[in-house]
Structure formats: C-alpha cells, structure tokens
Design a protein around this motif. Sequence first.
Motif, PDB file in Angstrom:
ATOM      1  N   ILE A  14       0.837  -1.201   0.000  1.00 46.23           N
ATOM      2  CA  ILE A  14       0.000   0.000   0.000  1.00 46.23           C
ATOM      3  C   ILE A  14       0.870   1.248   0.000  1.00 46.23           C
ATOM      4  O   ILE A  14       0.610   2.215  -0.728  1.00 46.23           O
ATOM      5  CB  ILE A  14      -0.960   0.009   1.205  1.00 46.23           C
ATOM      6  CG1 ILE A  14      -1.994  -1.107   1.071  1.00 46.23           C
ATOM      7  CG2 ILE A  14      -1.672   1.355   1.304  1.00 46.23           C
ATOM      8  CD1 ILE A  14      -2.982  -1.175   2.226  1.00 46.23           C
ATOM      9  N   LEU A  63     -14.687  -2.346  -6.272  1.00 41.16           N
ATOM     10  CA  LEU A  63     -13.491  -1.502  -6.281  1.00 41.16           C
ATOM     11  C   LEU A  63     -13.351  -0.751  -7.608  1.00 41.16           C
ATOM     12  O   LEU A  63     -12.965   0.427  -7.636  1.00 41.16           O
ATOM     13  CB  LEU A  63     -12.248  -2.348  -6.018  1.00 41.16           C
ATOM     14  CG  LEU A  63     -12.135  -2.932  -4.599  1.00 41.16           C
ATOM     15  CD1 LEU A  63     -10.985  -3.933  -4.533  1.00 41.16           C
ATOM     16  CD2 LEU A  63     -11.948  -1.844  -3.558  1.00 41.16           C
ATOM     17  N   VAL A  84      -5.674   3.193   6.390  1.00 37.90           N
ATOM     18  CA  VAL A  84      -6.282   1.865   6.386  1.00 37.90           C
ATOM     19  C   VAL A  84      -5.966   1.132   7.682  1.00 37.90           C
ATOM     20  O   VAL A  84      -6.817   0.435   8.250  1.00 37.90           O
ATOM     21  CB  VAL A  84      -5.806   1.050   5.168  1.00 37.90           C
ATOM     22  CG1 VAL A  84      -6.280  -0.396   5.260  1.00 37.90           C
ATOM     23  CG2 VAL A  84      -6.314   1.686   3.874  1.00 37.90           C
ATOM     24  N   ARG A 140     -10.178  -0.781   5.558  1.00 35.75           N
ATOM     25  CA  ARG A 140     -10.366  -0.339   4.179  1.00 35.75           C
ATOM     26  C   ARG A 140     -11.691   0.393   3.985  1.00 35.75           C
ATOM     27  O   ARG A 140     -11.753   1.471   3.388  1.00 35.75           O
ATOM     28  CB  ARG A 140     -10.277  -1.531   3.220  1.00 35.75           C
ATOM     29  CG  ARG A 140     -10.354  -1.114   1.750  1.00 35.75           C
ATOM     30  CD  ARG A 140      -9.924  -2.249   0.852  1.00 35.75           C
ATOM     31  NE  ARG A 140     -10.806  -3.391   0.948  1.00 35.75           N
ATOM     32  CZ  ARG A 140     -10.395  -4.658   0.969  1.00 35.75           C
ATOM     33  NH1 ARG A 140      -9.105  -4.920   0.935  1.00 35.75           N
ATOM     34  NH2 ARG A 140     -11.253  -5.644   1.037  1.00 35.75           N
ATOM     35  N   ARG A 141     -12.771  -0.177   4.496  1.00 36.40           N
ATOM     36  CA  ARG A 141     -14.066   0.478   4.303  1.00 36.40           C
ATOM     37  C   ARG A 141     -14.141   1.798   5.066  1.00 36.40           C
ATOM     38  O   ARG A 141     -14.689   2.784   4.567  1.00 36.40           O
ATOM     39  CB  ARG A 141     -15.183  -0.475   4.724  1.00 36.40           C
ATOM     40  CG  ARG A 141     -15.313  -1.682   3.804  1.00 36.40           C
ATOM     41  CD  ARG A 141     -16.537  -2.521   4.149  1.00 36.40           C
ATOM     42  NE  ARG A 141     -16.472  -3.067   5.502  1.00 36.40           N
ATOM     43  CZ  ARG A 141     -15.804  -4.167   5.836  1.00 36.40           C
ATOM     44  NH1 ARG A 141     -15.109  -4.816   4.909  1.00 36.40           N
ATOM     45  NH2 ARG A 141     -15.801  -4.600   7.069  1.00 36.40           N
ATOM     46  N   LEU A 168     -12.439   4.392   3.065  1.00 36.06           N
ATOM     47  CA  LEU A 168     -13.246   4.836   1.921  1.00 36.06           C
ATOM     48  C   LEU A 168     -14.366   5.777   2.361  1.00 36.06           C
ATOM     49  O   LEU A 168     -14.671   6.761   1.679  1.00 36.06           O
ATOM     50  CB  LEU A 168     -13.820   3.624   1.192  1.00 36.06           C
ATOM     51  CG  LEU A 168     -12.801   2.789   0.408  1.00 36.06           C
ATOM     52  CD1 LEU A 168     -13.451   1.513  -0.128  1.00 36.06           C
ATOM     53  CD2 LEU A 168     -12.205   3.591  -0.749  1.00 36.06           C
ATOM     54  N   VAL A 199      -6.359   3.760  -1.740  1.00 40.96           N
ATOM     55  CA  VAL A 199      -6.941   2.633  -0.999  1.00 40.96           C
ATOM     56  C   VAL A 199      -7.558   1.623  -1.962  1.00 40.96           C
ATOM     57  O   VAL A 199      -7.326   0.407  -1.869  1.00 40.96           O
ATOM     58  CB  VAL A 199      -7.995   3.132   0.005  1.00 40.96           C
ATOM     59  CG1 VAL A 199      -8.760   1.954   0.617  1.00 40.96           C
ATOM     60  CG2 VAL A 199      -7.338   3.946   1.112  1.00 40.96           C
ATOM     61  N   SER A 212      -4.815  -0.187  -4.337  1.00 40.58           N
ATOM     62  CA  SER A 212      -4.005  -1.176  -3.618  1.00 40.58           C
ATOM     63  C   SER A 212      -4.834  -2.384  -3.225  1.00 40.58           C
ATOM     64  O   SER A 212      -4.333  -3.513  -3.203  1.00 40.58           O
ATOM     65  CB  SER A 212      -3.370  -0.541  -2.381  1.00 40.58           C
ATOM     66  OG  SER A 212      -4.353  -0.066  -1.483  1.00 40.58           O
ATOM     67  N   ALA A 213      -6.132  -2.177  -2.936  1.00 42.96           N
ATOM     68  CA  ALA A 213      -7.008  -3.301  -2.602  1.00 42.96           C
ATOM     69  C   ALA A 213      -7.181  -4.233  -3.790  1.00 42.96           C
ATOM     70  O   ALA A 213      -7.277  -5.456  -3.629  1.00 42.96           O
ATOM     71  CB  ALA A 213      -8.374  -2.789  -2.137  1.00 42.96           C
ATOM     72  N   LYS A 267      -4.135  -6.460  -3.973  1.00 41.06           N
ATOM     73  CA  LYS A 267      -4.126  -7.464  -2.915  1.00 41.06           C
ATOM     74  C   LYS A 267      -5.191  -8.530  -3.129  1.00 41.06           C
ATOM     75  O   LYS A 267      -5.024  -9.682  -2.737  1.00 41.06           O
ATOM     76  CB  LYS A 267      -4.343  -6.798  -1.556  1.00 41.06           C
ATOM     77  CG  LYS A 267      -3.100  -6.123  -1.001  1.00 41.06           C
ATOM     78  CD  LYS A 267      -3.312  -5.766   0.462  1.00 41.06           C
ATOM     79  CE  LYS A 267      -1.986  -5.427   1.128  1.00 41.06           C
ATOM     80  NZ  LYS A 267      -2.138  -5.193   2.574  1.00 41.06           N
ATOM     81  N   THR A 268      -6.312  -8.146  -3.735  1.00 41.54           N
ATOM     82  CA  THR A 268      -7.444  -9.061  -3.884  1.00 41.54           C
ATOM     83  C   THR A 268      -7.208 -10.082  -4.996  1.00 41.54           C
ATOM     84  O   THR A 268      -7.560 -11.262  -4.856  1.00 41.54           O
ATOM     85  CB  THR A 268      -8.731  -8.272  -4.177  1.00 41.54           C
ATOM     86  OG1 THR A 268      -8.972  -7.377  -3.090  1.00 41.54           O
ATOM     87  CG2 THR A 268      -9.925  -9.200  -4.349  1.00 41.54           C
ATOM     88  N   THR A 290     -19.775   1.197  -0.818  1.00 41.38           N
ATOM     89  CA  THR A 290     -19.052   0.809   0.392  1.00 41.38           C
ATOM     90  C   THR A 290     -20.001   0.232   1.431  1.00 41.38           C
ATOM     91  O   THR A 290     -19.652  -0.708   2.157  1.00 41.38           O
ATOM     92  CB  THR A 290     -18.288   2.018   0.964  1.00 41.38           C
ATOM     93  OG1 THR A 290     -17.492   2.607  -0.070  1.00 41.38           O
ATOM     94  CG2 THR A 290     -17.368   1.597   2.094  1.00 41.38           C
TER      95      THR A 290
END
Length: 430
Positions: free
Chosen positions: A160, A244, A299, A304-305, A308, A347, A350-351, A354-355, A409
């Motif tokens: 991140i 996302l 974060v 994360r949420r 956001l 955010v 980067s998510a 990672k996902t 979100t």
Amino acid sequence: MSPASTGASTTVGAVTSVPAADSPDSRLSPGGPGYRRMSFALFLAGVATFALLYSTQALLPLISGEFGVTASDASWTVAAATGGLALFVLPMSALSERFGRRTVMTASLAVAVTLGLLVPFAPNLTALVVLRAVQGAALAGLPASATAYLAEEVRPKALITAIGLFVAGNSVGGMSGRVITGWVAQEWGWRVAVGVIGALAVACAVAFRLLLPAPRHFVAGSLKPRVLAGTVRDHLSDPLLRRLYAIGALFMTVFGGVYTVIGYRLTEAPFGLPQGIVGSIFLVYLVGTVSASTAGRLVGRLGRRGALYAAGGTTAAGLLLSLADSLPLVLLGLVLITAGFFAGHAVASSAVSKTATHGRAQASALYQSAYYIGSSAGSTVGAIAFHAGGWAGTVGVGLLAVVGVVAITVLGTRAARLAARGFPPCGKPA
C-alpha cells in the motif's frame, strides 16, 4: 491468502508472473537495497504520466479562445486522452505479461513523450483531440504495469505504501503540469506551455529507465486471447473487484469534472483571476501527494471500508465548500476534494492488487480502465453541467458520484457482516 503473500506461483493459463526461484524475502521492502531507487523511478513515471495526460486541462479557457469553441468542446482534449488510456490499458497489460513490466512501461513512456512534443503543433481542435487520444493510448502501458510490478517485486506489507508513492507521483505530475502551463501560457501561450511539459516528461522518462531495478520475480507468459478473456471474466465475476472498479471510476468522475471546469470558474466573475494564478491553484495537488502516501496508515487505523467512508466524506465536504463565492473557501474546498480523492484512489487501487489471486496486471488494468472512464465521463459531463447550470451543476455531478461511492461501500460493509455470520453473499466482502 493470495499467492503473492505465500510466495506460491500465480498462473493465468500459460501466464505466470510471480516470484521465481527467489525466496519471498528477496522482494523489496522499505530500507532494503533497491527500494528507494524503485520508489523514485515509479514516482517519476507517475509525474510524467499525469503531467502529459492532463497537460491541457488548466489551459482549456485559452484553447476555447483560440479555436472559438465552448468549454464542453475544449474538454475533449482531456477526455480523449483519458478515454484512449481507458480503452488500451487492458491490451497493454496483456503485453506486459508477455514482454515484462519494465519493457512495456519504457516503451509507453517513449511513445507518449514523443507525441507530447508534437501536440503544440496541432493546427486545429480536431487534430489536437486526435493527438491527445493517441497519447492517452500510449500512456496506457504505465498504470497497470506499474501496480503489477509493485505487487510482484515488493513485500505485501509494504505494498500500500509503495502504490501510494506511485499515486503521489501522479499528484505531483498533475500539479506541476498545471502550475507550469499556467504561468508559461500567460506569457507565451498554451502551445509553448504544453511543449514545456513534453520536455519535462522526456527528462522523467530517461531517469525512470535508468533508475528502475530489473524485475526479479517476473516470468513471461503467452498472449493467448482465450487466456486473457478467461482472466478478465474471472475478475469481473468477483463482486469485490467490481465494487473496487466502480469506486475508482466514481472518485475519478468527481476529480475529472472539478479540475476540468475550475479554470473557467476562476477566470470568470466574481474571481476574474489571470491564467498564471489559476495554474498556481493546482498547488493543492500537494495535499494529494500527502494523502496518497499516507493511505496505508489510514487503512491501518480505520480499515479499508472506514478509509473509503472518510475519503468520500472529505470529498463531499470539499464540493459543498467550493460553492461559496469566496476564494479562500473555494481553495479550502479544492484541498478537501483533492485529499479525499487521492486517499480513496490509493486505498481502492491497492485493494485490487491485494485481492487478485492471479492475473494481477489484468486486475489492475480493469481498475485503471474504469478509473479513466470515470475521468473522461467527469470531464465531459462536468463541463456540460457547468455550461447548463454553472459551478453548482458541476458540484451536483460530483455529489452524485460521492453518493455512489458511499452506497457501494455500504454494500461491502453489509457483505462483510453477512460473511461474519456465516452467510457469505456471492463473492468476497469489500
């Protein structure tokens, strides 16, 4: 846990792009050898990308004046570039799976900076829009390849932060491009201004290629269309990734609309600012540099949420403040809009990295495609709304986009709660 986290192989059909024989500990981390060079190289790539991509945005009133066109017509010099990027980012990501991230990023920058030196000589608006569209398509090799490079070469805990630094380079490029063009255009016109940006981008491109470490964890794969289509289908069938992508598009709709139109608002009554001062307004991008680079800590504190929600709320507050006919309040509004946008973008992007458990370049490319579609939509719709209803119309478009971010979100929060109760929805919670 994704393969990147475990050091296992990540395969998309015949495409493999993960740590090779090296231990996961050999990946770059803050303080380790090569990390600073890598960060600075990608920072410069981000500077060049945003400086070129939005080189005409602060100059739209001058372009309107020279060609005798409206704000919505002139806005196509921005929308065409971001639209070209959105259309070509997925094919470029596929090329990076075959030929390597560094190779594709280098070639993309080389073509884009060459076109940047041709843009000042466009004889009319149509030629200018076409050149900008091709330039955007060339730049498409940067964003998805850069995030895929980072996902492969940087340790997961530092990802991140590393992506935040790349996004920070975007903010510096966007800021410097607009500030420089504003003052140069005031003295010598918009053509000289975009030429100066082209020269700046050339310097960034050369330094990027000299500094970026050779990849150690990339394994080339094939370019089979069936494999690519299957990977794209997998990503689009994942509810979390879809959310996302939508969040990135909506945040960029706000940002694209606001910064396409703000020059018109500030040069008109009640402000009547000269072009150089209007260009300097984009110094607020420095706030984006800070918010993007600190997104990892946000974060860490809020999740994360939560991050956001905070980014969306900050953006909405800035939009409402910008409605005032007071220059200090408008500037404060721009600060909040910029901080919220860059934090939300860092955010969400980067998510995505990672996902995705496979085909990270394609996952990032789909995000970038949605993101720049949002930019094109924001630039065009924001300008149309300004023409129809003034600044309040542009703000209304932005607020609707923020409502969309919050609603998506909320859906992710609900999915997480259902999953915690043992009743997961179709896919992963956001």
